[in-house]
Design an enzyme around this catalytic site. Structure first.
Site, mmCIF file in Angstrom:
data_model
loop_
_atom_site.group_PDB
_atom_site.id
_atom_site.type_symbol
_atom_site.label_atom_id
_atom_site.label_comp_id
_atom_site.label_asym_id
_atom_site.label_seq_id
_atom_site.Cartn_x
_atom_site.Cartn_y
_atom_site.Cartn_z
ATOM 1 C CB CYS A 263 -32.825 -20.601 -30.928
ATOM 2 S SG CYS A 263 -34.077 -21.707 -31.598
ATOM 3 N NE ARG B 245 -47.791 -13.862 -32.852
ATOM 4 C CZ ARG B 245 -46.816 -14.698 -32.531
ATOM 5 N NH1 ARG B 245 -47.050 -15.745 -31.767
ATOM 6 N NH2 ARG B 245 -45.585 -14.496 -32.943
ATOM 7 C CB ALA C 106 -9.843 -39.397 -18.753
ATOM 8 C CB CYS D 162 -39.096 -24.938 -26.704
ATOM 9 S SG CYS D 162 -38.704 -24.990 -28.461
ATOM 10 C CE1 TYR E 268 -54.197 -23.046 -29.619
ATOM 11 C CE2 TYR E 268 -52.869 -21.254 -30.502
ATOM 12 C CZ TYR E 268 -52.957 -22.512 -29.926
ATOM 13 O OH TYR E 268 -51.817 -23.230 -29.664
#
Ligand SMILES: Cc1cc2nc3c(=O)[nH]c(=O)nc-3n(C[C@H](O)[C@H](O)[C@H](O)COP(=O)(O)O)c2cc1C
Ligand code: SF4
Length: 660
Positions: A344, A221, A457, A351, A173
């Protein structure tokens, strides 16, 4: 019972003490309103995760200016109008003893004008290979405005009561675009040397620090390795990390990759990648700085997570998708209930694939994720619910019903529970489907579901269970081709081959190159067969998430699987297949032809039941063949619908589920 002492020991983020070493990393959910403000649905989601025991919650990438928005319903920090909503998330986290703060974000070129309403901006006018839109290079004045917007966003976070902020300097980004020679071609003081490329981030850290109280923790980050030629390397990142340490950041959160390298399967590791594959990056950074380091990336096992902290490879362990799959993972781990964890499975279907389609984030294995508000309404009374079909959708209906206090009977035709999960887990690199099958099967026992195996069934058998409602989850069957088949031709359905019911002889032609065709090709190629895929459209496996697909295609190429696109199978004869393409009609040698042409719903039972049972709901592939994600969501929604006496329950997206 493993002690997991390190995982549940307190941690430190600057002035903050955290109750454990577990972190919810930032994940955009697309749950906000049009203005990027928190909705009741979002609050319920965050509260649910906080209740599960995670110590630190980093809220999703939150745009500091509208031109930096990356997703249609992403959290915003661009305006004071967001503060009250954000405060409700803070309150939810604090109630459960977690600390919380948002991730400050500007997408730069990794967005589109469809989302932002204006041309994306970047350090240089170089388009991202995935988004493909040419961005506008920022002027110095605009850079200063964006730096100030980061500061203002941080001040709003503190005003809302947040405990910290994280600056998003990873994943390609805007901040990474400045840091990296891959994207930064500027010739002014923001480009060229490493110091110049770091200037934008350093100015943002300064602006953020100036906008908040003196010891307010600021985390950053970073993508340790961008995994693209000419991109940031671990050595570059270590230099950046040292600089950030000198600036007084509280912690470093270490990830990897950007959009250009997304399909390599590191940034959000898919099923085919091993657990913990990004930990070495965190470890490398931790070896070079004194500030706490957060590791991330497919960390699903509590014992593994504890070992990472105990061995000093990282100070904190982030579990992102793991919390979408089971928000109670931390509490279950602490209490030694490891068998009860809904793992997960790294399918990326529910996601990230939905997010990249600008939809709201679900979780394949946990239908409560994104629907916490609806799930929070308790049933008025206990009911008798009978489920027909023990695949993922049927077992989920049974699981949710039993968990909510209903009495459940589950019929399964085969001798084992799992349905189509058995075929899904058969090809290589698909271990998650087995994990899901085993989890759901365990849950049937734990929750006391009355499972009747080996029982096809009938309407009469179902009536004998005296149900208040029935969920029909009888799946689909492979579609037969409408082509001519000559005498002696050897043909089989993919599912029968994957389940070991049919043998094949080389050479094999696979008719139909969807994801399951491509996976069947890999399954056979790994056994040494010579395989050709024949696909009518222009590409194969387009229904797989993009990273999963890229890795699968790579492996098919390694195995020498031949792929013929824009090609139609016309007829099948003994030893050969006749196909037609732009090059005309030709024959391909084929000892066995494998049909992988989709599925058609199994119907019939529901109508017979409706003559005497008032509430009969058909779900999953029995409605229309789709993915596990939809089958599981519909299984859960059927139970909620039964409780409330309405046909469909949930948000707008759930109403459109069948058409999705
Ligand atoms: C739906 C989704 C949204 C994400 N959004 C963000 C984000 O907003 N900011 C960010 O830094 N990483 C984001 N990520 C990456 C995660 O924070 C995390 O690094 C990644 O999922 C790998 O960790 P995990 O295997 O524990 O999920 C996102 C991942 C997912 C699955
Ligand atoms: S959708 Fe799949 S990858 Fe995403 S959190 Fe759920 S199980 Fe994990």
């Amino acid at each position: 019972m493993p002690a997991l002492e390190m995982l549940f020991s307190p941690g430190r983020l600057g002035r903050l003490e955290t109750k454990n070493r577990l972190v919810m990393p930032p994940m955009v959910r697309n749950y906000t309103d049009e203005q990027g403000r928190v909705t009741p649905r979002y609050r319920a989601h965050i509260e649910r995760i906080a209740r599960g025991g995670v110590g630190t919650m980093i809220l999703e990438a939150s745009f500091v200016r509208p031109d930096g928005r990356g997703f249609s319903h992403q959290l915003g920090l661009h305006d004071d109008a967001v503060i009250d909503g954000l405060a409700t998330l803070v309150e939810a986290a604090h109630t459960h003893g977690a600390v919380i703060g948002p991730q400050l974000f500007h997408a730069g070129r990794q967005t589109t004008s469809k989302v932002t309403g204006t041309q994306p901006v970047a350090p240089s006018a170089v388009p991202d290979p995935l988004m493909q839109e040419v961005p506008r290079a920022l002027s110095r004045e605009e850079i200063a405005e964006i730096v100030a917007a980061f500061g203002a966003a941080a001040a709003r976070a503190e005003a809302a009561g947040c405990d910290f902020v994280e600056i998003h300097g990873a994943h390609g980004y805007l901040i990474t675009q400045f840091l990296s020679p891959f994207t930064n071609r500027r010739e002014d003081e923001y480009g060229g040397t490493p110091e110049n490329r770091q200037r934008f981030l350093v100015e943002i850290v300064d602006a953020v620090r100036a906008a908040v109280s003196p010891d307010f923790p600021v985390i950053v980050r970073l993508s340790c390795d961008e995994l693209v030629p000419g991109g940031l390397t671990p050595d570059d990142t270590i230099a950046i990390a040292r600089r950030l340490e000198a600036l007084g950041v509280a912690a470093l959160d270490i990830s990897a990759g950007n959009y250009a390298s997304f399909t390599r399967g590191y940034m959000i590791p898919p099923m085919a990648r091993e657990d913990g594959l990004l930990v070495p990056f965190a470890e490398r950074v931790k070896g070079e700085v004194g500030v706490p380091v957060i590791a991330v990336g497919k960390l699903r096992d509590p014992v593994h997570a504890d070992r990472i902290v105990a061995e000093g490879r990282a100070d904190f362990v982030a579990i992102g998708r793991t919390l979408l799959a089971d928000p109670d993972w931390p509490n279950k781990a602490r209490e030694g209930r490891l068998e009860e964890i809904n793992r997960c499975i790294a399918c990326n279907q529910g996601c990230i694939a939905r997010l990249f389609d600008q939809k709201d984030v679900w979780c394949t294995v946990n239908p409560e994720t994104s629907r916490e508000e609806v799930f929070a309404v308790a049933p008025k009374r206990a009911l008798r619910i009978t489920v027909v079909g023990g695949g993922p959708g049927g077992m989920t209906a049974a699981r949710i019903a039993a968990e909510r206090g209903h009495e459940v009977v589950l019929f399964e035709r085969d001798d084992a529970l799992g349905g189509q999960l058995f075929a899904a887990e058969a090809p290589p690199y698909r271990p998650g489907w087995r994990e899901l099958r085993e989890y759901l099967t365990r849950e049937m026992e734990r929750l006391g579901v009355d499972v009747r195996l080996g029982t096809e069934a009938t309407a009469e058998m179902v009536r004998m269970t005296r149900p208040d409602a029935v969920v029909v989850a009888i799946g689909s069957s492979p579609r037969r081709p409408t082509i001519e088949v000559g005498p002696g031709a050897e043909a089989a359905f993919a599912v029968d081959i994957l389940l070991g019911k049919r043998k094949v002889r080389s050479p094999v032609v696979i008719a139909g190159g969807g994801c399951s065709g491509a996976q069947t090709a890999e399954f056979l190629a790994e056994q040494g067969h010579q395989v050709t895929i024949v696909e009518l459209t222009g590409a194969v496996a387009t229904d797989a998430p993009p990273d999963e697909r890229a890795l699968l295609l790579e492996r098919l190429a390694e195995h020498g699987v031949e792929i013929r696109t824009h090609t139609r199978v016309m007829r099948v004869d003994r030893g050969e297949v006749t196909v037609e393409s732009a090059y005309g009609v030709e024959t391909i040698p084929a000892a066995t032809v494998v049909y992988c042409l989709g599925s058609r719903p199994n119907d019939g039972l529901a109508d017979a039941l409706r003559t005497t049972i008032l509430d009969v709901r058909v779900i999953g592939d029995a409605v229309q063949a789709r993915r596990v994600t939809e089958a599981i969501a519909e299984g859960a929604l059927a139970v909620l619908g039964i409780e409330r006496g309405v046909q469909r329950v949930g948000y707008e997206h759930d109403l459109a589920l069948a058409a999705d």
